[in-house]
Enzyme design. Structure first.
Site, PDB file in Angstrom:
ATOM      1  N   ASP A 214    -103.798 116.641  46.469  1.00 30.07           N
ATOM      2  CA  ASP A 214    -104.478 115.359  46.270  1.00 30.07           C
ATOM      3  C   ASP A 214    -105.933 115.440  46.738  1.00 30.07           C
ATOM      4  O   ASP A 214    -106.215 115.983  47.810  1.00 30.07           O
ATOM      5  CB  ASP A 214    -103.730 114.283  47.081  1.00 30.07           C
ATOM      6  CG  ASP A 214    -104.169 112.880  46.739  1.00 30.07           C
ATOM      7  OD1 ASP A 214    -103.957 112.460  45.591  1.00 30.07           O
ATOM      8  OD2 ASP A 214    -104.729 112.203  47.623  1.00 30.07           O
ATOM      9  N   GLU A 263     -97.216 134.613  51.068  1.00 32.08           N
ATOM     10  CA  GLU A 263     -96.120 135.098  51.921  1.00 32.08           C
ATOM     11  C   GLU A 263     -94.786 135.024  51.171  1.00 32.08           C
ATOM     12  O   GLU A 263     -93.792 135.591  51.591  1.00 32.08           O
ATOM     13  CB  GLU A 263     -95.991 134.225  53.188  1.00 32.08           C
ATOM     14  CG  GLU A 263     -97.094 134.442  54.220  1.00 32.08           C
ATOM     15  CD  GLU A 263     -97.118 133.318  55.274  1.00 32.08           C
ATOM     16  OE1 GLU A 263     -96.173 132.491  55.325  1.00 32.08           O
ATOM     17  OE2 GLU A 263     -98.104 133.279  56.027  1.00 32.08           O
TER      18      GLU A 263
HETATM   19  C1  NOJ Z   1    -105.422 110.573  44.001  1.00 35.23           C
HETATM   20  C2  NOJ Z   1    -104.067 110.037  43.634  1.00 35.23           C
HETATM   21  O1  NOJ Z   1    -103.727 110.518  42.356  1.00 35.23           O
HETATM   22  C3  NOJ Z   1    -104.161 108.536  43.701  1.00 35.23           C
HETATM   23  O2  NOJ Z   1    -103.000 107.928  43.196  1.00 35.23           O
HETATM   24  C4  NOJ Z   1    -104.419 108.129  45.117  1.00 35.23           C
HETATM   25  O3  NOJ Z   1    -104.629 106.743  45.168  1.00 35.23           O
HETATM   26  C5  NOJ Z   1    -105.670 108.835  45.688  1.00 35.23           C
HETATM   27  N1  NOJ Z   1    -105.705 110.218  45.358  1.00 35.23           N
HETATM   28  C6  NOJ Z   1    -105.702 108.726  47.190  1.00 35.23           C
HETATM   29  O4  NOJ Z   1    -104.685 109.500  47.757  1.00 35.23           O
END
Ligand code: NOJ
Length: 559
Positions: A214, A263
């Site tokens: 993310d 790993e």
């Molecule tokens: C990207 C994610 O896809 C989204 O859903 C989220 O709100 C933001 N990152 C923050 O984590």
């Protein structure tokens, strides 16, 4: 071939599974609810393994299923190494992985390293421990400005709107790129770095095959004083030295992660969610010494336009040649208006549509959406994507041709972006997160035994999986056939463009002779003698109808 060689070839294939995989994104809280609490769960996923297998995908990517107060749909993680009790247990998770693996489906999980939930024990400790403590050093705490520190340290705005700083009881402020409930971690702190290595090993040891990272481009920060103002910040180029975004030093983290991935046998894979300014910047995330692959969202924000598609495809294939990675294709995910709706909008701009001089959020009820056209174009674009070299990420529900749901009242909405605005002004992201319709009737259309956590509209019945499974002309049948054929036809990672004499028709061939023809226009495109070799999509009088795609395979390619 000797036995030794055979084994070697198989190992190589196994390790490279991700390069041209069809990966299906599951948003667990909206997929299937097995325990009847209105929220999808891990046993729900387990109960739908037959469906996943029949669909013909190579892997599933699970959006966060960790303990969370759902301030941001689970992207506010309270514990990185557990399952939200409402979604099941670690044992349920293990059982799900075992069954998916037994069916040949790999498992990718979401890692959210930029921020925790404010309920994470580290943040609770930081609040209790007070200023100057080691516990606060895991996050980004600063004194405020003004006579009594009553003003935030800077005028920076969070991605979700409002100040990027929040004040705590003792007067200090903490930084949050996203919701108030998502405090950013301090990636200068070795303890933070170490802890994520533990998390990666934790899931890898449980058999997880890969990770989706993310906001991979936001982890490291240069917060040395004096901090720039918002206007100054906006003027700083995003070329590796911006204080907050896409800094070069973030790749030190991923190099360390790569050593952990390696790993394992086969090495664990990763795909970066990195909204960066250029394909060159994106390539850094996709490098073999780093995460290995990065999302390419170019088609997701493009119009349904032949020239745009061709340029994007060519650029990204050239880019992946330089990194040695494979590219990724995506038209829908849990953050954007579903592409079957987007393509029916009068004009496109990612999530927004232009009405007169105003940009309004997509998916609204009175925007003049042509849903038939949207679905037609969605089919055409998806079949084109599935014919391209590289991996394709599909979002749950698109295989049903689901449209964005606009009929959600403000009281029923959950997405923080709806309430706070920010870069996501408009209706927010709930419309693509409504629980799936599995059956045309019954409570929550077969999603679970009770009403779903987001309201499903009556028109969902027509899109139910059981209805579509019984209809050979449905979107589900088309996806199943496309994914089945894709496995049979899969070829080396390259393509050759074939000139069509039409600016609105794209045609390319893969090295084994498999061809894809997409007609973006409305005039039929005559295929001549090749019409007899069409294996997917419909031809009409030997021609590809407007806004549609066909696959051509010379005799012998399909056994
Ligand atoms: C990207 C994610 O896809 C989204 O859903 C989220 O709100 C933001 N990152 C923050 O984590």
């Amino acid at each position: 071939m000797t036995d030794a060689l055979l084994v070697e070839t198989r190992t190589a294939d196994t390790a490279a599974w991700w390069r041209q995989a069809a990966v299906y994104q599951i948003y667990p809280r909206s997929f299937a609810d097995a325990n009847g609490d209105g929220l999808g769960d891990i046993p729900g996923i387990l109960s739908r393994v037959d469906y996943l297998e029949k669909l013909g995908i190579d892997a599933v990517w699970l959006s966060p299923f960790y303990p969370s107060a759902l301030a941001d749909g689970g992207y506010d993680v309270a514990d990185y190494r557990d399952v939200d009790p409402r979604l099941g247990t670690l044992e349920d998770f293990d059982a799900m992985v075992a069954v998916l693996h037994a069916r040949g489906i790999r498992v990718v999980v979401d890692i959210v390293p930029n921020h925790t939930s404010d309920l994470h024990e580290w943040f609770q400790e930081a609040l209790a421990a007070g200023r100057g403590s080691a516990a606060r050093e895991r996050f980004i705490f600063r004194e405020g400005k003004g006579e009594n520190g009553e003003l935030p340290p800077t005028d920076w705005v969070s991605v979700f709107g409002g100040s990027a700083w929040e004040r705590v009881e003792d007067g200090q402020w903490y930084f949050h790129n996203f919701a108030v409930e998502q405090p950013d971690l301090n990636w200068d702190n070795p303890e933070v770095r170490e802890d994520f290595l533990t998390t990666l090993r934790f899931w890898s040891d449980r058999g997880v095959d890969g990770f989706r990272i993310d906001v991979a481009h936001m982890l490291t920060k240069d917060l040395s004083e004096p901090l720039p103002s918002r206007a100054e910040l906006d003027a700083i180029p995003r070329d590796g030295n911006h204080p907050l975004i896409d800094r070069d030093d973030v790749h030190e983290i991923y190099a360390e992660w790569r050593r952990v991935f390696d790993e394992y046998d086969p090495p664990r894979t990763a795909v970066a969610e990195a909204w960066v300014s250029t394909p060159e910047r994106r390539a850094k995330y996709a490098s073999a010494e780093g995460l290995g692959q990065a999302f390419n969202f170019d088609l997701l924000v493009a119009d349904f336009d032949a020239e745009e598609f061709r340029t994007i495809i060519a650029d990204n294939l050239a880019q992946s040649d330089t990194t040695g990675s494979s590219t990724t294709w995506v038209l829908s995910n849990h953050d954007v208006t579903r592409h079957a709706t987007r393509y029916g909008l009068p004009a496109l701009n990612g999530r927004h549509v232009k009405q007169g001089t105003e940009w309004v959020a997509a998916g609204g009820p009175d925007e003049g959406i042509d849903r038939e056209q949207g679905l037609r174009r969605a089919h055409a674009a998806t079949l084109l994507l599935l014919g391209l070299p590289g991996s394709t990420y599909l979002y749950q529900g698109e295989e049903l041709g689901l449209q964005e749901v606009a009929e959600i009242t403000p009281e029923e909405r959950q997405d923080p972006t709806f309430f706070r605005g920010g870069e996501f002004d408009g209706l927010g992201r709930d419309g693509c997160r409504v629980p799936l319709p599995w059956t045309a009737s019954g409570p929550s259309f077969g999603f679970g035994a009770v009403e779903a956590h987001l309201p499903q509209p009556a028109w969902f019945a027509a899109f139910a999986a059981d209805v579509e499974a019984a209809d050979p002309s449905s979107t589900l049948s088309l996806y199943r056939e496309a994914l089945r054929l894709r496995r049979v036809l899969q070829a080396d990672e390259s393509l050759q463009w074939i000139e069509t004499g039409r600016a609105d028709v794209l045609r390319f061939a893969r090295p084994n002779g498999w061809q894809v023809v997409t007609n973006f226009g409305t005039e039929p495109f005559d295929l001549g003698a090749d019409a007899t070799d069409v294996v997917l999509g419909a031809v009409d009088g030997g021609a590809v109808p407007g806004e549609s795609t066909v696959w051509i395979a010379p005799a012998g390619l399909i056994g």
